[in-house]
Every structure is written in C-alpha cells, then in structure tokens.
Motif scaffolding. Structure first.
Motif, PDB file in Angstrom:
ATOM      1  N   ALA A 302       0.831  -1.206   0.000  1.00 58.23           N
ATOM      2  CA  ALA A 302       0.000   0.000   0.000  1.00 58.23           C
ATOM      3  C   ALA A 302       0.869   1.262   0.000  1.00 58.23           C
ATOM      4  N   GLU A 303       1.956   1.230   0.796  1.00 60.16           N
ATOM      5  CA  GLU A 303       2.863   2.381   0.814  1.00 60.16           C
ATOM      6  C   GLU A 303       3.519   2.575  -0.546  1.00 60.16           C
ATOM      7  N   ARG A 304       3.897   1.454  -1.174  1.00 60.18           N
ATOM      8  CA  ARG A 304       4.515   1.563  -2.500  1.00 60.18           C
ATOM      9  C   ARG A 304       3.538   2.151  -3.508  1.00 60.18           C
ATOM     10  N   ARG A 305       2.289   1.636  -3.473  1.00 57.81           N
ATOM     11  CA  ARG A 305       1.291   2.177  -4.403  1.00 57.81           C
ATOM     12  C   ARG A 305       1.015   3.645  -4.129  1.00 57.81           C
ATOM     13  N   MET A 306       1.022   4.018  -2.836  1.00 60.16           N
ATOM     14  CA  MET A 306       0.805   5.418  -2.496  1.00 60.16           C
ATOM     15  C   MET A 306       1.953   6.290  -2.992  1.00 60.16           C
ATOM     16  N   ARG A 307       3.193   5.783  -2.854  1.00 56.90           N
ATOM     17  CA  ARG A 307       4.339   6.546  -3.362  1.00 56.90           C
ATOM     18  C   ARG A 307       4.265   6.687  -4.881  1.00 56.90           C
ATOM     19  N   GLU A 308       3.883   5.592  -5.544  1.00 55.78           N
ATOM     20  CA  GLU A 308       3.771   5.658  -7.004  1.00 55.78           C
ATOM     21  C   GLU A 308       2.693   6.647  -7.424  1.00 55.78           C
ATOM     22  N   LEU A 309       1.552   6.616  -6.697  1.00 56.27           N
ATOM     23  CA  LEU A 309       0.481   7.555  -7.017  1.00 56.27           C
ATOM     24  C   LEU A 309       0.912   8.993  -6.753  1.00 56.27           C
ATOM     25  N   THR A 310       1.592   9.193  -5.609  1.00 54.54           N
ATOM     26  CA  THR A 310       2.067  10.541  -5.292  1.00 54.54           C
ATOM     27  C   THR A 310       3.077  11.008  -6.320  1.00 54.54           C
ATOM     28  N   ALA A 311       3.962  10.099  -6.732  1.00 62.25           N
ATOM     29  CA  ALA A 311       4.950  10.473  -7.753  1.00 62.25           C
ATOM     30  C   ALA A 311       4.260  10.805  -9.072  1.00 62.25           C
ATOM     31  N   HIS A 312       3.234  10.019  -9.391  1.00 63.12           N
ATOM     32  CA  HIS A 312       2.495  10.291 -10.634  1.00 63.12           C
ATOM     33  C   HIS A 312       1.800  11.652 -10.565  1.00 63.12           C
ATOM     34  N   ILE A 313       1.181  11.929  -9.423  1.00 64.70           N
ATOM     35  CA  ILE A 313       0.521  13.233  -9.247  1.00 64.70           C
ATOM     36  C   ILE A 313       1.540  14.358  -9.323  1.00 64.70           C
ATOM     37  N   GLN A 314       2.717  14.133  -8.691  1.00 65.05           N
ATOM     38  CA  GLN A 314       3.761  15.153  -8.711  1.00 65.05           C
ATOM     39  C   GLN A 314       4.249  15.396 -10.144  1.00 65.05           C
ATOM     40  N   THR A 315       4.391  14.305 -10.896  1.00 67.11           N
ATOM     41  CA  THR A 315       4.832  14.447 -12.293  1.00 67.11           C
ATOM     42  C   THR A 315       3.797  15.214 -13.107  1.00 67.11           C
ATOM     43  N   ILE A 316       2.517  14.877 -12.893  1.00 71.92           N
ATOM     44  CA  ILE A 316       1.452  15.585 -13.604  1.00 71.92           C
ATOM     45  C   ILE A 316       1.455  17.070 -13.237  1.00 71.92           C
ATOM     46  N   ARG A 317       1.662  17.338 -11.946  1.00 72.75           N
ATOM     47  CA  ARG A 317       1.701  18.745 -11.515  1.00 72.75           C
ATOM     48  C   ARG A 317       2.824  19.496 -12.201  1.00 72.75           C
ATOM     49  N   GLU A 318       4.001  18.870 -12.253  1.00 72.50           N
ATOM     50  CA  GLU A 318       5.131  19.526 -12.896  1.00 72.50           C
ATOM     51  C   GLU A 318       4.866  19.719 -14.394  1.00 72.50           C
ATOM     52  N   GLU A 319       4.254  18.705 -14.993  1.00 65.82           N
ATOM     53  CA  GLU A 319       3.940  18.845 -16.422  1.00 65.82           C
ATOM     54  C   GLU A 319       2.909  19.943 -16.651  1.00 65.82           C
ATOM     55  N   GLU A 320       1.905  20.007 -15.776  1.00 70.00           N
ATOM     56  CA  GLU A 320       0.898  21.063 -15.909  1.00 70.00           C
ATOM     57  C   GLU A 320       1.519  22.448 -15.688  1.00 70.00           C
ATOM     58  N   LYS A 321       2.433  22.514 -14.712  1.00 72.68           N
ATOM     59  CA  LYS A 321       3.128  23.786 -14.503  1.00 72.68           C
ATOM     60  C   LYS A 321       3.896  24.185 -15.753  1.00 72.68           C
ATOM     61  N   ALA A 322       4.567  23.212 -16.378  1.00 70.99           N
ATOM     62  CA  ALA A 322       5.337  23.511 -17.588  1.00 70.99           C
ATOM     63  C   ALA A 322       4.418  23.978 -18.713  1.00 70.99           C
ATOM     64  N   ILE A 323       3.247  23.310 -18.844  1.00 66.84           N
ATOM     65  CA  ILE A 323       2.296  23.703 -19.888  1.00 66.84           C
ATOM     66  C   ILE A 323       1.779  25.113 -19.644  1.00 66.84           C
ATOM     67  N   ILE A 324       1.415  25.375 -18.375  1.00 68.57           N
ATOM     68  CA  ILE A 324       0.909  26.716 -18.043  1.00 68.57           C
ATOM     69  C   ILE A 324       1.984  27.765 -18.279  1.00 68.57           C
ATOM     70  N   ALA A 325       3.223  27.426 -17.890  1.00 71.41           N
ATOM     71  CA  ALA A 325       4.315  28.380 -18.089  1.00 71.41           C
ATOM     72  C   ALA A 325       4.508  28.666 -19.575  1.00 71.41           C
ATOM     73  N   ARG A 326       4.454  27.629 -20.407  1.00 71.49           N
ATOM     74  CA  ARG A 326       4.608  27.843 -21.850  1.00 71.49           C
ATOM     75  C   ARG A 326       3.464  28.675 -22.421  1.00 71.49           C
ATOM     76  N   GLU A 327       2.241  28.368 -21.993  1.00 75.38           N
ATOM     77  CA  GLU A 327       1.102  29.119 -22.512  1.00 75.38           C
ATOM     78  C   GLU A 327       1.177  30.584 -22.088  1.00 75.38           C
ATOM     79  N   ILE A 328       1.562  30.812 -20.839  1.00 72.75           N
ATOM     80  CA  ILE A 328       1.715  32.199 -20.382  1.00 72.75           C
ATOM     81  C   ILE A 328       2.806  32.891 -21.187  1.00 72.75           C
ATOM     82  N   HIS A 329       3.921  32.157 -21.383  1.00 74.99           N
ATOM     83  CA  HIS A 329       5.038  32.753 -22.131  1.00 74.99           C
ATOM     84  C   HIS A 329       4.636  33.036 -23.572  1.00 74.99           C
ATOM     85  N   ASP A 330       3.958  32.061 -24.215  1.00 72.61           N
ATOM     86  CA  ASP A 330       3.638  32.217 -25.637  1.00 72.61           C
ATOM     87  C   ASP A 330       2.489  33.179 -25.864  1.00 72.61           C
TER      88      ASP A 330
END
Length: 529
Positions: A302-330
């Motif tokens: 359960a801890e492993r699955r939670m870490r994987e889920l948290t890592a996935h959420i963190q990756t999505i957050r970083e990707e969304e931040k990058a997308i938002i940053a690009r859209e703001i920049h462009d």
C-alpha cells in the motif's frame, strides 16, 4: 574398724518382697503393727500408680490438643455429614470456607451451599459414597450466604458403624484461585493460538525458539513442531542478517526493542515485518525473549502504491506547470510584448505634437504598467517551471537560483558541482531543484545564516545534492514537527524516487541537508522515448 560396703538399690519387686517378709515377721510378733505396716505399703503403691496415671493423662491431653489443633487449623475444611447430608461436625477452616460461624453450620444441609446447577452432581456423589466403600471426589462451586462463589475440590469417605455406613467424612480444598488462574491461562492460550500475528518465545542463551503460535509458523512456511529449536537468525533474510547482532544487543541492553526487518520463509521467499521483542524470566530463573511479528507485506504494498500515485501526481503537476508556463510565455507574454511595442510607437508619434503632451503622459504610464506586467509574468513563469532547468540542466538552474537567492536575501550562496546531463533524468532534476528551493526558503526564514555552500555531483549510479549553512542549526534532541510540511515534502520527493535524505546540525554550528537519488537507466530510456 572396716567400712561396710554400700547396699545396692532395691527394685520395686525387691522392696515389696522385703516388706512382705517384714510384715510376716511383724504379724507373728505384733499383729496390729503388721496390719498398719501393710496399709502403709499399699498407700505407697497407690501413690506410685496415681503418679503414673497422671503422667499418662498429661501425655494423652497433649496428644489430643495437638491433634485438635491439626484438625481445627488444617488447610482443608473437614466436615462430617449425616446420611441425609446434614452437617454434624465441621472444623474452623471449613466454617471459614463456607463463610458461616461453626455453631450455625451444625444441622444445616450441605446441599444449601451447592449452586443449583450442580445439585445433581452432589447428590450422585453422596449416594455413591454411602453405597460403596472407598474415596470419591468431584469439583463443586459453592455459594456463600453473602453471594460469593468459591471453587472447591471435594473428597468424601463413608464412616462405618456396626458394619454399615452411618455418616460421611468430607474434605474441602479451596481451588478458587487455581481455577481462576487456569481460566486466565486458558484465555491467554486461546488468544495466542488464534492471534493473527506471529508470537514466539526463545532462549536468550542459545537464541533458539522454544514455543511459537500457529500464525508465527504459518507466516514462515513451517509447522509449529518444525519451528521448535530453530535458530532465530535463520529466519532473517540476508538484507537483515547484517543488523541481527545490533537488534539482539539492543534488546539485551534495554529489555525491549521494536524494529522493522525482512523475514525469510521456508521456500526462500521473503516478507517485510515489524517485530516487538521483550526479555522475560522463566520459572527456572533463566532469561527468555518473547517476540511478536506482524507481516507488513500488504502495508508495504500500500505504501509503494501510495508513493507511485504521489509520484504520478507530482509528475502531472510539474507537467501542468510547464504547460501553463509555456502558454503564459507564448500567449500572455507575446501579447504584453506587442502591447509594449505599440505603446512605444504611440509615444514617439505623440511626442512630435505639443498638443498631445497630456496624452503622452498616459501613454508613458501605460508603457510602464506593461513593463511591470511583463516582469510579473516572467516571475510567474520562472516560479512555475524555470526554463533554464529544461534548457541548460540542473547545475545551471542551481546556480541561477543561488544568484536569485542572494539578490533577494543578501545571503551568499555558492554552488560547486559537476553535471552530466545525459545521466540525470527529468524526474531527478525536478526533485533536486525543488528540494534546493525549499532548503533555501528554510535558510532565509529560520537559520540566521550569512553563507550557504552547495555541493552537487552526478555519477553513473547516483546524484547527490548537499546544502549547508553557517546558521544556528537545531538544538540536540530536536524532532521534526508534524506540521513541517516543507521537510515532509522533501522526504516524500526523495522516497518516491527510491533515494535518501538526511537533516543534521554541523559541528560548530549550521545545518546540512543532503539528498541522494539513484539513477536508473530504464527510467531515462522511458523519458527519452
């Protein structure tokens, strides 16, 4: 004149014979005197007999008193019952067991003390005792007049008169404490037998198992019998055997130790577990250890699955931040830049006419506001995802962040390191950069430092980031509060990538945060794909 020899002491028979001889002579010569002498001899004999009787009576009374004391104060309750079960005699112990004065017990039915559920058992025992010779026994629960119940072991024996049983002798042994102890022991045995976690008792001297419950045997893949005598260390997986000596020494020193380890099954497979161990003394005075083992496989999964889920959420957050940053920049950045250029053009056109001077001031204000909006946009984009991290790599991003930190706080921040961008994947880069940002935030808020030293190294196996300051550090014994979300966030980021992070005060003052992340070739290939 020669001395006469001493006469030997005369026995009672010799004395009687001599007196009889003298009496015969006296009777022949002086009849009255002879009769008086005979009376005196008989008086002496009677006194001697009386003295012997008094000594015998005293011995009998002493023996009687001794046996009365043994009867009255015996550890068992003794009763004599009539054929109908009525109490005719009882010793003090029996009266104390039944909780009634002895005189009030006489002529009372013993059946009145037996609980209703056991009347048939008592009646059968009484009937068997009267019909057969020999001893009988049973267990009974007796209820006192005050409502208290006691457990007794009852032994009975018939007493014979003229060849027929006339009464019954009963001995009562109070086993209440023993019965309660046995009940408690049985409850504990049931508890241990049916517990879902493993429990075992082992010998401290040779570190072997003496007793285990079924759950302990099952989780290790053995039968209960196969576990007896097995060495404790043989049940530790290879990755935990190295720490076995430390575990056991801590247990011996403290008397208790709780720790996590990896256990080994009979088939060679392993499972994570948490163990609680304590030192106890056996009845023979020898030290034993008792352990409980809980299989943490499901929890670890359960801890492993939670870490994987948290890592996935963190990756999505970083990707969304990058997308938002690009859209703001462009989009927003381009629009603001165009607006700023239009304002400059309008200002140049209006500067040629004196009549447009009031409008020129408004255009210049618009130009300044647009410039401010561009700067804010740039800061927002940098906060969401520094483009330098994607364009030039982690080391360049660390140096840029250190420069920005110095500009805002005045605290010197120097970065030393070597980077191989081909070895460092995107997830590691983002995680280490965010940890660096959070560490600098803590330095500015809490440390009172004037200098920060940063070390960064990246090799084939791992990437290491160490941030040290010369501030106040933390006092000895300080623990991280549950509300320290910054430190918890750093721990989670490192755990998600299978790394390690440490926090500690430096000798002479200051504080150091060191994060180490393993580098996986497969993960880098997936990112490039």
């Amino acid at each position: 004149m020669s001395k006469k020899p001493d006469k030997p002491e005369l026995s009672r028979n010799d004395t009687e014979e001599e007196l009889a001889h003298l009496a015969l002579q006296e009777q022949q010569t002086h009849p009255a005197e002879a009769l008086l002498h005979e009376f005196q001899a008989q008086q002496i004999e009677l006194e001697m007999q009386n003295e012997e009787l008094r000594r015998t009576q005293a011995a009998l009374e002493e023996t009687r008193d001794r046996y009365v004391d043994l009867y009255e104060f015996a550890p068992l309750g003794y009763l004599t019952l009539s054929r109908g079960g009525t109490i005719t005699e009882v010793n003090l112990t029996g009266a104390r067991l039944l909780g009634v004065e002895r005189k009030q017990l006489l002529h009372r039915s013993f059946d009145s003390f037996v609980i209703p559920e056991q009347h048939d058992r008592w009646n059968r025992l009484l009937s068997n005792t009267l019909q057969r010779s020999g001893a009988n026994s049973c267990m009974l629960t007796l209820a006192k007049d005050d409502g208290e119940c006691i457990q007794v072991h009852l032994d009975s024996q018939s007493l014979m008169t003229d060849g027929r049983p006339s009464s019954v002798s009963v001995a009562l042994t109070d086993i209440t404490l023993l019965a309660r102890t046995e009940d408690s022991l049985h409850e504990w045995q049931q508890f241990v037998e049916y517990a879902s976690w493993g429990m075992a008792i082992g010998d401290v001297t040779n570190q072997t198992l003496k007793r285990v419950n079924p759950a302990f045997a099952k989780m290790h893949g053995y039968s209960v019998e196969e576990m007896i005598g097995k060495k404790s260390i043989d049940l530790f997986a290879s990755e935990s055997k190295a720490g076995y000596a430390q575990y056991f020494n801590t247990l011996l020193d403290a008397g208790y130790h709780a720790f996590e380890c990896v256990r080994l099954r009979n088939d060679g497979s392993t499972f994570p577990a948490v163990m609680d161990a304590s030192i106890i003394k056996g009845f023979d005075g020898k030290a034993n250890y008792i352990v409980s083992v809980k299989d943490f496989t499901e929890r670890k999964d359960a801890e492993r699955r939670m870490r994987e889920l948290t890592a996935h959420i963190q990756t999505i957050r970083e990707e969304e931040k990058a997308i938002i940053a690009r859209e703001i920049h462009d989009d927003l950045g381009g629009t603001l830049t165009a607006l700023k250029m239009e304002a400059y053009w309008l200002a140049e056109e209006l500067s040629a006419s004196n009549k447009a001077e009031p409008l020129l001031r408004h255009v210049e204000l618009i130009s300044q506001l647009t410039e401010n909006a561009v700067n804010v946009t740039r800061r927002v984009i940098t906060g969401l995802r520094p483009t330098i991290l994607d364009d030039l790599g982690l080391l360049a991003a660390l140096e840029w962040q250190a420069e920005q930190f110095y500009k805002h706080t005045g605290i010197s921040c120097r970065v030393n390191g070597i980077e191989d961008k081909d070895k460092l994947d995107k997830q590691c880069s983002i995680a280490l950069f965010r940890i660096f940002q959070e560490t600098l935030t803590n330095v500015a808020r809490h440390s009172g430092a004037s200098r920060v030293e940063v070390e960064f190294h990246c090799c084939d196996e791992e990437a290491m980031l160490s941030v040290s300051d010369n501030g106040c550090g933390l006092p000895d014994g300080h623990t991280v509060a549950s509300t320290s979300y910054g430190l918890r966030g750093m721990n989670e980021r490192v755990a998600q990538l299978g790394g390690k992070i440490s926090f500690g005060s430096r000798p002479g003052g200051g504080y150091t945060v060191t994060a180490t992340l393993p580098l996986y070739v497969d993960r880098r290939k997936e990112e490039r794909a």
